[in-house]
Design an enzyme around this catalytic site. Structure first.
Site: not given
Length: 223
Positions: A46, A118
């Protein structure tokens, strides 16, 4: 795994990192001898995605104000965008899920697929460095920037439209939801001074709000 590497355009030196990135917590909880879940990789991915995207937008658009940069980045890294990447990679078919999650539709659950994207980005970063992760982000996300920019932030546009007159009050209200938990469809209404002026549906409340705002803009522009 080779087929996924081919889609990514990257071959892992340590394939255990990719395996870890595809391991959901439900599988890790049922199989204590595994590497663990992909949650830590998701956390790292992220941050990598956000930084690479911010760097790209900052350099590509030197005259764009902070607010526009923020909105564009949000559109590029949102769950909906990551689910599109997961679909292109057919990532759901590679996920390692616990029995309950697998039978409950986990392979199509948007949040699980977005988190896995991610995690995979983080795995590439740890295995091959930032440049390799950047190449994948560029290919699957940043090259879609013009398309995402074309998809306007209808809520902001509606707010700006109604604020041309003082004292206007906008509000959004959930009017319905349907479908199984892993594929919910929400319907939202947007109201101006208590009167409904638009309605829209989507797979998240935010998406439904955007569609309601779009319908409201179209209506107001006709009137």
């Amino acid at each position: 795994m080779e087929s996924l590497e081919a889609k990514l355009g990257y071959t892992f030196r340590d394939r255990a990192l990719l395996e870890n990135a595809l391991t959901h917590s439900s599988f890790a909880n049922e199989n204590r001898d595994t590497l663990g879940s992909n949650e830590r990789l998701e956390f790292l991915g992220d941050s990598i995605l956000g930084m690479v995207t911010a760097d790209y937008l900052y350099k590509k658009h030197p005259d764009l104000p902070e607010g526009d940069l923020t909105r564009t980045r949000a559109a590029l890294v949102c769950e909906e965008s990551l689910v599109e990447v997961a679909d292109r990679l057919d990532l759901g078919s590679y996920l390692r899920l616990g029995r309950g999650e697998a039978t409950g539709g986990g392979r199509t659950r948007p949040s699980i697929r977005a988190d896995a994207v991610e995690a995979v980005l983080a795995a590439v970063y740890l295995d091959g460095g930032l440049d390799e992760a950047r190449k994948i982000i560029q290919k699957f996300i940043l090259d879609k920037e013009s398309e995402k920019s074309a998809h306007r932030d209808f809520k902001t546009a509606l707010q700006e439209l109604v604020q041309r007159e003082s004292g206007q009050v906008l509000g959004y209200r959930l009017t319905g939801e349907s479908g199984p938990d892993h594929a919910k469809v929400f319907t939202m209404a947007v109201e101006l001074n208590g009167e409904e002026i638009g309605s829209g549906s989507g797979h998240s409340k935010k998406e439904a709000e955007q569609m309601a705002a779009k319908a409201a803009i179209e209506r107001l522009n006709r009137e």
